[in-house]
Write a protein that holds these residues in place. Structure first.
Motif, PDB file in Angstrom:
ATOM      1  N   ASP A  79      58.665  64.002  18.178  1.00 32.34           N
ATOM      2  CA  ASP A  79      57.243  63.913  18.040  1.00 32.34           C
ATOM      3  C   ASP A  79      56.516  63.004  19.144  1.00 32.34           C
ATOM      4  OD1 ASP A  79      57.650  61.816  16.652  1.00 32.34           O
ATOM      5  OD2 ASP A  79      56.539  62.144  14.972  1.00 32.34           O
ATOM      6  N   GLN A  80      57.812  62.386  20.029  1.00 30.95           N
ATOM      7  CA  GLN A  80      57.210  61.276  20.958  1.00 30.95           C
ATOM      8  C   GLN A  80      56.652  61.712  22.120  1.00 30.95           C
ATOM      9  OE1 GLN A  80      60.789  58.782  20.781  1.00 30.95           O
ATOM     10  NE2 GLN A  80      59.583  57.358  19.811  1.00 30.95           N
ATOM     11  N   GLY A  81      57.029  63.170  22.595  1.00 32.67           N
ATOM     12  CA  GLY A  81      56.642  63.858  23.805  1.00 32.67           C
ATOM     13  C   GLY A  81      57.941  63.512  24.809  1.00 32.67           C
ATOM     14  N   ILE A  82      57.462  63.667  26.102  1.00 34.38           N
ATOM     15  CA  ILE A  82      58.302  63.625  27.179  1.00 34.38           C
ATOM     16  C   ILE A  82      58.341  62.484  27.913  1.00 34.38           C
ATOM     17  CG2 ILE A  82      59.771  64.901  28.995  1.00 34.38           C
ATOM     18  CD1 ILE A  82      58.174  67.530  28.034  1.00 34.38           C
ATOM     19  N   ARG A  83      59.035  61.533  28.039  1.00 35.97           N
ATOM     20  CA  ARG A  83      59.236  60.364  28.740  1.00 35.97           C
ATOM     21  C   ARG A  83      59.422  60.805  30.284  1.00 35.97           C
ATOM     22  NH1 ARG A  83      57.398  55.452  30.288  1.00 35.97           N
ATOM     23  NH2 ARG A  83      58.904  54.047  31.162  1.00 35.97           N
ATOM     24  N   VAL A  84      58.558  60.406  31.053  1.00 35.08           N
ATOM     25  CA  VAL A  84      58.704  60.677  32.482  1.00 35.08           C
ATOM     26  C   VAL A  84      58.650  59.509  33.550  1.00 35.08           C
ATOM     27  CG1 VAL A  84      58.262  63.137  32.247  1.00 35.08           C
ATOM     28  CG2 VAL A  84      56.411  61.249  33.049  1.00 35.08           C
ATOM     29  N   LEU A  85      59.264  59.503  34.613  1.00 38.56           N
ATOM     30  CA  LEU A  85      58.910  58.470  35.744  1.00 38.56           C
ATOM     31  C   LEU A  85      58.797  59.149  36.796  1.00 38.56           C
ATOM     32  CD1 LEU A  85      61.520  55.877  34.504  1.00 38.56           C
ATOM     33  CD2 LEU A  85      59.143  55.318  34.498  1.00 38.56           C
ATOM     34  N   VAL A  86      57.743  58.659  37.594  1.00 34.72           N
ATOM     35  CA  VAL A  86      57.687  59.300  38.980  1.00 34.72           C
ATOM     36  C   VAL A  86      57.742  58.332  39.936  1.00 34.72           C
ATOM     37  CG1 VAL A  86      56.261  61.390  38.320  1.00 34.72           C
ATOM     38  CG2 VAL A  86      55.024  59.332  38.948  1.00 34.72           C
ATOM     39  N   GLY A  87      58.510  58.688  41.220  1.00 34.04           N
ATOM     40  CA  GLY A  87      58.492  57.606  42.211  1.00 34.04           C
ATOM     41  C   GLY A  87      58.078  58.097  43.455  1.00 34.04           C
ATOM     42  N   TYR A  88      57.483  57.323  44.122  1.00 31.46           N
ATOM     43  CA  TYR A  88      57.260  57.319  45.596  1.00 31.46           C
ATOM     44  C   TYR A  88      57.846  56.578  46.498  1.00 31.46           C
ATOM     45  CZ  TYR A  88      53.967  58.429  49.726  1.00 31.46           C
ATOM     46  OH  TYR A  88      53.460  58.624  50.858  1.00 31.46           O
ATOM     47  N   GLY A  89      59.015  57.077  47.252  1.00 27.26           N
ATOM     48  CA  GLY A  89      59.747  56.037  47.950  1.00 27.26           C
ATOM     49  C   GLY A  89      59.551  56.213  49.399  1.00 27.26           C
ATOM     50  N   ILE A  90      58.518  56.550  49.907  1.00 25.72           N
ATOM     51  CA  ILE A  90      58.239  56.654  51.350  1.00 25.72           C
ATOM     52  C   ILE A  90      57.516  55.303  52.009  1.00 25.72           C
ATOM     53  CG2 ILE A  90      57.043  57.732  53.103  1.00 25.72           C
ATOM     54  CD1 ILE A  90      57.109  60.310  51.134  1.00 25.72           C
ATOM     55  N   LEU A  96      56.400  52.954  41.766  1.00 23.74           N
ATOM     56  CA  LEU A  96      57.077  53.972  40.480  1.00 23.74           C
ATOM     57  C   LEU A  96      56.080  53.756  39.536  1.00 23.74           C
ATOM     58  CD1 LEU A  96      60.078  55.028  39.857  1.00 23.74           C
ATOM     59  CD2 LEU A  96      60.503  52.877  38.586  1.00 23.74           C
ATOM     60  N   ALA A  97      56.184  55.037  38.810  1.00 19.02           N
ATOM     61  CA  ALA A  97      54.958  54.923  37.543  1.00 19.02           C
ATOM     62  C   ALA A  97      55.512  55.882  36.516  1.00 19.02           C
ATOM     63  CB  ALA A  97      53.706  55.706  37.887  1.00 19.02           C
ATOM     64  N   GLY A  98      55.294  55.594  35.318  1.00 11.15           N
ATOM     65  CA  GLY A  98      55.825  56.207  34.121  1.00 11.15           C
ATOM     66  C   GLY A  98      54.884  56.568  32.850  1.00 11.15           C
ATOM     67  N   GLY A  99      55.182  57.509  32.272  1.00 11.00           N
ATOM     68  CA  GLY A  99      54.526  58.004  31.099  1.00 11.00           C
ATOM     69  C   GLY A  99      54.813  58.541  30.176  1.00 11.00           C
ATOM     70  N   ASP A 108      50.712  65.638  36.982  1.00 10.63           N
ATOM     71  CA  ASP A 108      50.292  66.294  38.276  1.00 10.63           C
ATOM     72  C   ASP A 108      51.258  65.869  39.309  1.00 10.63           C
ATOM     73  OD1 ASP A 108      48.761  66.990  40.348  1.00 10.63           O
ATOM     74  OD2 ASP A 108      46.845  65.945  39.909  1.00 10.63           O
ATOM     75  N   LEU A 109      51.975  66.818  39.646  1.00 17.85           N
ATOM     76  CA  LEU A 109      53.010  66.415  40.755  1.00 17.85           C
ATOM     77  C   LEU A 109      52.577  66.684  42.000  1.00 17.85           C
ATOM     78  CD1 LEU A 109      56.392  68.204  39.203  1.00 17.85           C
ATOM     79  CD2 LEU A 109      55.804  65.515  39.346  1.00 17.85           C
ATOM     80  N   ASP A 110      51.582  67.366  42.218  1.00 20.46           N
ATOM     81  CA  ASP A 110      50.660  67.459  43.531  1.00 20.46           C
ATOM     82  C   ASP A 110      50.227  66.113  43.813  1.00 20.46           C
ATOM     83  OD1 ASP A 110      51.433  70.179  43.989  1.00 20.46           O
ATOM     84  OD2 ASP A 110      49.518  70.807  42.784  1.00 20.46           O
ATOM     85  N   ALA A 111      50.034  65.347  42.877  1.00 18.97           N
ATOM     86  CA  ALA A 111      49.212  63.878  43.393  1.00 18.97           C
ATOM     87  C   ALA A 111      50.481  63.245  43.615  1.00 18.97           C
ATOM     88  CB  ALA A 111      48.603  63.362  42.004  1.00 18.97           C
ATOM     89  N   LEU A 112      51.643  63.027  43.143  1.00 13.73           N
ATOM     90  CA  LEU A 112      52.855  62.493  43.624  1.00 13.73           C
ATOM     91  C   LEU A 112      52.914  62.804  45.000  1.00 13.73           C
ATOM     92  CD1 LEU A 112      55.327  60.712  43.348  1.00 13.73           C
ATOM     93  CD2 LEU A 112      56.610  62.566  42.281  1.00 13.73           C
ATOM     94  N   ILE A 122      51.315  55.250  34.393  1.00 11.54           N
ATOM     95  CA  ILE A 122      50.986  53.917  34.897  1.00 11.54           C
ATOM     96  C   ILE A 122      51.930  53.253  35.767  1.00 11.54           C
ATOM     97  CG2 ILE A 122      50.249  51.664  33.718  1.00 11.54           C
ATOM     98  CD1 ILE A 122      49.521  53.061  31.103  1.00 11.54           C
ATOM     99  N   LEU A 123      51.520  52.628  36.623  1.00  7.07           N
ATOM    100  CA  LEU A 123      52.298  51.996  37.423  1.00  7.07           C
ATOM    101  C   LEU A 123      53.292  50.851  36.722  1.00  7.07           C
ATOM    102  CD1 LEU A 123      50.221  50.945  40.749  1.00  7.07           C
ATOM    103  CD2 LEU A 123      51.966  52.302  40.587  1.00  7.07           C
ATOM    104  N   GLU A 124      54.681  50.991  37.157  1.00  6.03           N
ATOM    105  CA  GLU A 124      55.697  50.008  36.679  1.00  6.03           C
ATOM    106  C   GLU A 124      55.691  48.940  37.527  1.00  6.03           C
ATOM    107  OE1 GLU A 124      58.310  50.956  34.266  1.00  6.03           O
ATOM    108  OE2 GLU A 124      56.961  52.543  33.638  1.00  6.03           O
ATOM    109  N   ASP A 125      55.750  47.558  36.962  1.00  2.71           N
ATOM    110  CA  ASP A 125      55.813  46.362  37.545  1.00  2.71           C
ATOM    111  C   ASP A 125      57.158  45.837  37.746  1.00  2.71           C
ATOM    112  OD1 ASP A 125      56.209  45.707  35.090  1.00  2.71           O
ATOM    113  OD2 ASP A 125      54.565  44.144  34.825  1.00  2.71           O
TER     114      ASP A 125
END
Length: 304
Positions: A79-90, A96-99, A108-112, A122-125
């Motif tokens: 019941d924790q949902g799906i943990r994802v990280l998205v990275g913009y390496g350009i 890098l952001a996670g949620g 929203d992968l189009d945003a990425l 949320i942005l990772e620090d």
């Protein structure tokens, strides 16, 4: 059946050149936590429906999907949902952001693709480190990668993940540093810890450095030789300003700090020491020439 090395003779130990071998097509990243069994190829979609849908959506948008899991962990509360990280390496300001999302429609992968942090993330620090442990793709990745991932996780808790195939089985154990997409290969535990600590300080270690993902291999080679010549280790201090190719020869203008160079490279295929399926041939590059030019002006990176 998992494939791996029959014998080493230098393979996976740093004896095979690793330069200019980072995955050239990986500029955008989607990391999906999944503790269940990983198929040998993600594009086969032999995964739970929601995970497969995320992978499919990423592939359709030119985003590199990776399955991830914490070192040593194989279970997760449902019941924790799906943990994802998205990275913009350009470019010179990757992020890098996670949620945690309920399903594919919540990300929203189009945003990425547009370079924008999705609303569900949320942005990772702090950087994230991926170690390939994909046994179904290549047994060497698990045999060498698993203990490395666990050792690295002890030094950097919560920043290290096991991951599916990142490209370059012959270079196991493979380490990827995000968000820049810095690749290392043939890593020992000590080398991985040193590389991770250097990256956290904004630097690259040239030993076993494969290159930066998302950049064509010849330009990865150009950067490598420029760094080797100058000793420049800062992640963002080397920029390819322009390049041109004539057959298999690539000529590029490179900025290293306040100095510019003209660097010419050429591919050089060689037989790797390991005769196994994961390292039958290792393509690498040789330096043709490197010449210092005039002081730096203002220019736009060739691969920004």
């Amino acid at each position: 059946m998992a494939k791996g090395c029959e014998h080493a003779r230098g393979c996976h130990t740093g004896g095979v050149p690793t330069l200019a071998s980072a995955t050239a097509g990986a500029r955008l990243w989607l990391l999906v936590e999944y503790a269940g069994p990983w198929p040998s190829h993600l594009e086969s979609f032999e995964l739970p429906e929601n995970i497969a849908e995320l992978v499919a959506r990423a592939l359709a948008r030119g985003i590199r999907p990776q399955l991830i899991r914490r070192p040593g962990r194989r279970t997760r509360t449902r019941d924790q949902g799906i943990r994802v990280l998205v990275g913009y390496g350009i470019g010179d300001r990757p992020w890098l952001a996670g949620g945690v999302i309920a399903g594919p429609d919540d990300l929203d992968l189009d945003a990425l693709v547009a370079g924008v942090v999705p609303e569900s993330c949320i942005l990772e620090d702090e950087p994230v480190f991926l170690v390939c442990t994909h046994a179904k793709r290549n047994a060497c990745c698990a045999r060498i990668g698993l203990p490395l991932a666990r050792a690295l996780a002890e030094k950097l808790p919560e920043r290290v993940w096991e991951t599916s195939h990142v490209g370059g089985d012959r270079y196991a154990a493979n380490l990827v540093c995000l968000p820049h997409g810095i690749f290392y290969g043939s890593m020992s535990q000590a080398a991985a810890i040193a590389a991770a600590n250097a990256y956290r300080s904004g630097e690259i270690i040239l030993d076993r450095f494969r290159g930066r993902a998302g950049i064509p291999e010849p330009l990865q080679a150009v950067e490598h030789f420029a760094r080797t010549h100058t000793g420049e280790c800062s992640v963002g201090a080397v920029t390819v300003e322009s390049s041109k190719s004539d057959g298999d020869v690539t000529e590029a203008i490179v900025r290293c700090g306040d100095v510019r160079f003209k660097v010419v490279v050429q591919p050089s295929a060689r037989q790797a020491p390991c005769g196994s399926v994961c390292a039958d041939k290792a393509a690498t590059y040789r330096l043709v020439s490197l010449d210092r030019l005039s002081p730096v002006r203002y220019a736009t990176p060739a691969y920004a």
